[in-house]
Design a protein around this motif. Sequence first.
Motif, PDB file in Angstrom:
ATOM      1  N   ASN A  88     -27.563 -61.870  -7.888  1.00 27.74           N
ATOM      2  CA  ASN A  88     -28.340 -60.366  -8.072  1.00 27.74           C
ATOM      3  C   ASN A  88     -27.324 -59.684  -8.382  1.00 27.74           C
ATOM      4  OD1 ASN A  88     -30.759 -62.112  -8.524  1.00 27.74           O
ATOM      5  ND2 ASN A  88     -30.769 -61.127  -5.966  1.00 27.74           N
ATOM      6  N   HIS A 106     -29.775 -59.376 -21.065  1.00 29.16           N
ATOM      7  CA  HIS A 106     -30.114 -59.915 -19.697  1.00 29.16           C
ATOM      8  C   HIS A 106     -29.664 -61.260 -20.133  1.00 29.16           C
ATOM      9  CE1 HIS A 106     -34.052 -57.626 -19.311  1.00 29.16           C
ATOM     10  NE2 HIS A 106     -33.501 -57.971 -20.562  1.00 29.16           N
ATOM     11  N   LEU A 120     -35.226 -68.315  -6.946  1.00 26.88           N
ATOM     12  CA  LEU A 120     -35.435 -67.890  -7.987  1.00 26.88           C
ATOM     13  C   LEU A 120     -36.875 -67.842  -9.171  1.00 26.88           C
ATOM     14  CD1 LEU A 120     -32.199 -69.024  -9.997  1.00 26.88           C
ATOM     15  CD2 LEU A 120     -32.742 -66.808  -9.601  1.00 26.88           C
ATOM     16  N   TRP A 126     -36.405 -62.171 -11.390  1.00 28.52           N
ATOM     17  CA  TRP A 126     -36.293 -63.701 -12.301  1.00 28.52           C
ATOM     18  C   TRP A 126     -37.440 -63.578 -12.931  1.00 28.52           C
ATOM     19  CZ3 TRP A 126     -31.306 -65.326 -13.652  1.00 28.52           C
ATOM     20  CH2 TRP A 126     -30.630 -65.047 -12.809  1.00 28.52           C
ATOM     21  N   ARG A 127     -37.204 -64.636 -13.985  1.00 25.99           N
ATOM     22  CA  ARG A 127     -38.381 -65.112 -14.907  1.00 25.99           C
ATOM     23  C   ARG A 127     -37.780 -66.538 -14.844  1.00 25.99           C
ATOM     24  NH1 ARG A 127     -39.950 -62.322 -19.242  1.00 25.99           N
ATOM     25  NH2 ARG A 127     -38.719 -64.094 -20.752  1.00 25.99           N
ATOM     26  N   GLN A 128     -38.830 -67.983 -15.250  1.00 26.84           N
ATOM     27  CA  GLN A 128     -38.392 -69.030 -15.342  1.00 26.84           C
ATOM     28  C   GLN A 128     -38.467 -68.938 -16.437  1.00 26.84           C
ATOM     29  OE1 GLN A 128     -39.802 -71.440 -12.839  1.00 26.84           O
ATOM     30  NE2 GLN A 128     -38.738 -73.804 -13.587  1.00 26.84           N
ATOM     31  N   PHE A 172     -33.485 -69.818 -15.521  1.00 21.81           N
ATOM     32  CA  PHE A 172     -34.236 -68.515 -15.429  1.00 21.81           C
ATOM     33  C   PHE A 172     -32.809 -67.389 -16.329  1.00 21.81           C
ATOM     34  CE2 PHE A 172     -34.632 -72.139 -12.413  1.00 21.81           C
ATOM     35  CZ  PHE A 172     -35.712 -71.230 -11.655  1.00 21.81           C
ATOM     36  N   LYS A 173     -34.080 -66.600 -16.245  1.00 19.96           N
ATOM     37  CA  LYS A 173     -33.868 -64.935 -16.662  1.00 19.96           C
ATOM     38  C   LYS A 173     -33.398 -64.018 -15.900  1.00 19.96           C
ATOM     39  CE  LYS A 173     -34.966 -61.335 -21.010  1.00 19.96           C
ATOM     40  NZ  LYS A 173     -35.923 -61.078 -21.790  1.00 19.96           N
ATOM     41  N   TYR A 174     -32.600 -63.560 -16.097  1.00 20.40           N
ATOM     42  CA  TYR A 174     -32.402 -62.065 -14.951  1.00 20.40           C
ATOM     43  C   TYR A 174     -33.522 -60.891 -15.632  1.00 20.40           C
ATOM     44  CZ  TYR A 174     -30.367 -59.093 -11.366  1.00 20.40           C
ATOM     45  OH  TYR A 174     -31.005 -57.886 -11.203  1.00 20.40           O
ATOM     46  N   SER A 182     -39.397 -56.261 -15.445  1.00 17.65           N
ATOM     47  CA  SER A 182     -39.088 -56.737 -14.088  1.00 17.65           C
ATOM     48  C   SER A 182     -40.849 -55.409 -13.414  1.00 17.65           C
ATOM     49  CB  SER A 182     -38.211 -56.610 -13.263  1.00 17.65           C
ATOM     50  OG  SER A 182     -37.868 -54.906 -13.546  1.00 17.65           O
TER      51      SER A 182
END
Length: 192
Positions: A88, A106, A120, A126-128, A172-174, A182
């Motif tokens: 992170n 990102h 995650l 995070w987004r899958q 995954f995307k941070y 977020s």
Amino acid sequence: MPKKVSSRPPIQLDIWKADGSFWKFFKEHYYLDLPHPPCAEYFVGTVDGELVCHLAVTPLFTAKAYRATRLVVMPEWQGAGVGTQFLNFVMQYHLEGNGRKGYKYHTFFHTSHPQLCGYLRNSKLWRQTSAKLHGDNKLRSMKSMQRTCKPIGGGKKMKAGYGGHFRAVQGFKYLGVGTTDSEKSIQNERKI
């Protein structure tokens, strides 16, 4: 008489930007044997001078993003939470424009580690983005690479190909701390 459970002591993780030479200390704990990723920035985490974790981040400027790879946490440190905090921190570092070229992009990260996927998937940071729960056809990949690499000398001699394994790879995307993505994610989770 019930036993008293005490919380674990805090861990001071120091994060360093390094070069690719540190990879040799982590390589035996990584599941793939690949050459160094091109144009990568390398990060290591230490606790009291002991090497604990490693991560490489490469630019994907054509996609306006970065890609994190080669996350390794030494076996004796797995499960302590240092790997996710390390990941992170490095992702936020890049999102804030501290990475290559100063772009505030990102970062995408792929893993097949079940516990890491669970973290995650459930994190607001995070987004899958993908989930491939089966392997690829290695022969089809090899034939495609032979056709593609013919002009540069690969041709029929090339025996490389991706796939042939049954890893469940998830992407995954941070989203980051304090970003609109977020915040939207947090708001959507509260609605559910």
